[in-house]
Each structure stands twice: as structure tokens, then as C-alpha cells.
Design a protein around this motif. Sequence first.
Motif, PDB file in Angstrom:
ATOM      1  N   THR A 254       0.843  -1.193   0.000  1.00  0.00           N
ATOM      2  CA  THR A 254       0.000   0.000   0.000  1.00  0.00           C
ATOM      3  C   THR A 254       0.879   1.244   0.000  1.00  0.00           C
ATOM      4  OG1 THR A 254      -0.105   0.290   2.404  1.00  0.00           O
ATOM      5  CG2 THR A 254      -1.721  -1.225   1.415  1.00  0.00           C
ATOM      6  N   ASP A 255       0.234   2.387  -0.018  1.00  0.00           N
ATOM      7  CA  ASP A 255       0.951   3.667   0.080  1.00  0.00           C
ATOM      8  C   ASP A 255       0.924   4.226   1.500  1.00  0.00           C
ATOM      9  OD1 ASP A 255       1.580   3.672  -2.620  1.00  0.00           O
ATOM     10  OD2 ASP A 255      -0.256   4.736  -3.184  1.00  0.00           O
ATOM     11  N   TYR A 256       0.437   3.454   2.458  1.00  0.00           N
ATOM     12  CA  TYR A 256       0.345   3.925   3.842  1.00  0.00           C
ATOM     13  C   TYR A 256       1.718   3.854   4.501  1.00  0.00           C
ATOM     14  CZ  TYR A 256      -4.608   3.362   2.994  1.00  0.00           C
ATOM     15  OH  TYR A 256      -5.863   3.448   2.464  1.00  0.00           O
ATOM     16  N   LYS A 257       2.215   5.035   4.926  1.00  0.00           N
ATOM     17  CA  LYS A 257       3.546   5.143   5.533  1.00  0.00           C
ATOM     18  C   LYS A 257       3.489   6.088   6.724  1.00  0.00           C
ATOM     19  CE  LYS A 257       5.823   4.647   1.087  1.00  0.00           C
ATOM     20  NZ  LYS A 257       6.707   5.236   0.099  1.00  0.00           N
ATOM     21  N   SER A 258       4.469   5.938   7.610  1.00  0.00           N
ATOM     22  CA  SER A 258       4.601   6.843   8.746  1.00  0.00           C
ATOM     23  C   SER A 258       6.073   6.918   9.117  1.00  0.00           C
ATOM     24  CB  SER A 258       3.788   6.320   9.932  1.00  0.00           C
ATOM     25  OG  SER A 258       3.897   7.207  11.020  1.00  0.00           O
ATOM     26  N   SER A 259       6.474   8.051   9.659  1.00  0.00           N
ATOM     27  CA  SER A 259       7.859   8.179  10.123  1.00  0.00           C
ATOM     28  C   SER A 259       7.854   8.954  11.441  1.00  0.00           C
ATOM     29  CB  SER A 259       8.739   8.875   9.086  1.00  0.00           C
ATOM     30  OG  SER A 259       8.276  10.173   8.848  1.00  0.00           O
ATOM     31  N   PHE A 260       8.889   8.695  12.231  1.00  0.00           N
ATOM     32  CA  PHE A 260       9.016   9.334  13.542  1.00  0.00           C
ATOM     33  C   PHE A 260      10.493   9.503  13.834  1.00  0.00           C
ATOM     34  CE2 PHE A 260       9.239   8.880  18.263  1.00  0.00           C
ATOM     35  CZ  PHE A 260       8.584  10.058  18.577  1.00  0.00           C
ATOM     36  N   ASN A 261      10.906  10.736  14.123  1.00  0.00           N
ATOM     37  CA  ASN A 261      12.300  11.018  14.424  1.00  0.00           C
ATOM     38  C   ASN A 261      12.487  10.939  15.939  1.00  0.00           C
ATOM     39  OD1 ASN A 261      14.949  11.626  14.023  1.00  0.00           O
ATOM     40  ND2 ASN A 261      14.624  13.820  13.751  1.00  0.00           N
ATOM     41  N   TYR A 262      13.203   9.912  16.381  1.00  0.00           N
ATOM     42  CA  TYR A 262      13.394   9.663  17.804  1.00  0.00           C
ATOM     43  C   TYR A 262      14.799  10.101  18.192  1.00  0.00           C
ATOM     44  CZ  TYR A 262      13.594   7.097  22.243  1.00  0.00           C
ATOM     45  OH  TYR A 262      13.720   6.745  23.552  1.00  0.00           O
ATOM     46  N   ILE A 263      14.876  11.118  19.035  1.00  0.00           N
ATOM     47  CA  ILE A 263      16.168  11.640  19.500  1.00  0.00           C
ATOM     48  C   ILE A 263      16.169  11.565  21.019  1.00  0.00           C
ATOM     49  CG2 ILE A 263      17.704  13.633  19.577  1.00  0.00           C
ATOM     50  CD1 ILE A 263      16.321  14.581  16.973  1.00  0.00           C
ATOM     51  N   THR A 264      17.071  10.794  21.561  1.00  0.00           N
ATOM     52  CA  THR A 264      17.159  10.701  23.015  1.00  0.00           C
ATOM     53  C   THR A 264      17.916  11.903  23.550  1.00  0.00           C
ATOM     54  OG1 THR A 264      19.164   9.360  22.876  1.00  0.00           O
ATOM     55  CG2 THR A 264      17.068   8.184  23.038  1.00  0.00           C
ATOM     56  N   GLN A 265      17.624  12.265  24.771  1.00  0.00           N
ATOM     57  CA  GLN A 265      18.255  13.436  25.375  1.00  0.00           C
ATOM     58  C   GLN A 265      19.543  13.082  26.099  1.00  0.00           C
ATOM     59  OE1 GLN A 265      15.237  15.114  27.848  1.00  0.00           O
ATOM     60  NE2 GLN A 265      14.045  15.863  26.129  1.00  0.00           N
ATOM     61  N   GLY A 266      19.830  11.810  26.238  1.00  0.00           N
ATOM     62  CA  GLY A 266      21.033  11.411  26.919  1.00  0.00           C
ATOM     63  C   GLY A 266      20.967  11.741  28.389  1.00  0.00           C
TER      64      GLY A 266
END
Length: 129
Positions: free
Chosen positions: A111-123
Motif C-alpha cells: 500500500t501507500d500507507y507510511k509513517s515516520s518518527f524522528n526519535y532523538i534521546t536526550q542522553g
Amino acid sequence: MKNKYFLILALLIITFFSCSTEEVPNTIYASEISFVHADGTAISVNECNNSNLKYAVKIQTTSKSNANGIPLKVDYSVNGVLYTMNFTMSGAQINPIELAEGNNSAYIIGTDYKSSFNYITQGDFELVE
């Protein structure tokens, strides 16, 4: 004249036997994939990432009615790893995942169903006010 009655009778018989009492099965369709918190709540825009929180992938399905339908097997990928969810009725299901540092992507295969998530830890950073 006899042929005319025969033709009408034949059409009535064909019409009567072509009608089916079986209902058309309810078909379930995948309609969305997204990253959410492990409890299913949405991740708000510009939300600070917290390494103590758990995250999940949510797949939403829809159908023409709320009745049980033909079971649907949804294959999806998160960061290149293949997963499967099975649906017997429309709605949403979540699958807890471990996010990778940086950009995480998920999509429903075929399908064309997509998602993205930018995960940045703070340390070890701690905000002191």
C-alpha cells in the motif's frame, strides 16, 4: 403466443433462482499506520522524546459495516523488520516496538500507507530551572 408465455416463465424462473439469500461478506481494509505511545495515545507534534516511555505502531482498519468480516492479514515493516497483524473486525491494533535513535519508518506492505518518527534521546541532559 405460446412462445411468449414460455419466455416470460423462463425469465421469471431465472430471476428467482439467480437471487441469493447469502450476504456479501464484510471486507476489511487497512487504512492507516502510525507511531503512538504504548497505550495507544497519539504522539503530539513537537513532543519531547522520553527514553522512559514505551512506543508502538498502530494500524487502523475500516470496513463497510461493524460486523465481523473476512479475516485480514496485514504485513507491515518497521525499520526494515517485517511484522504481521491479523484483524477479524475493523478497528485499530497496536504492537509495542523499540524505536531506534534517529528516523524510524513504518509502512504497510503493498500500500501507500507510511509513517515516520524522528526519535532523538536526550542522553544525560537534565533541565534545571
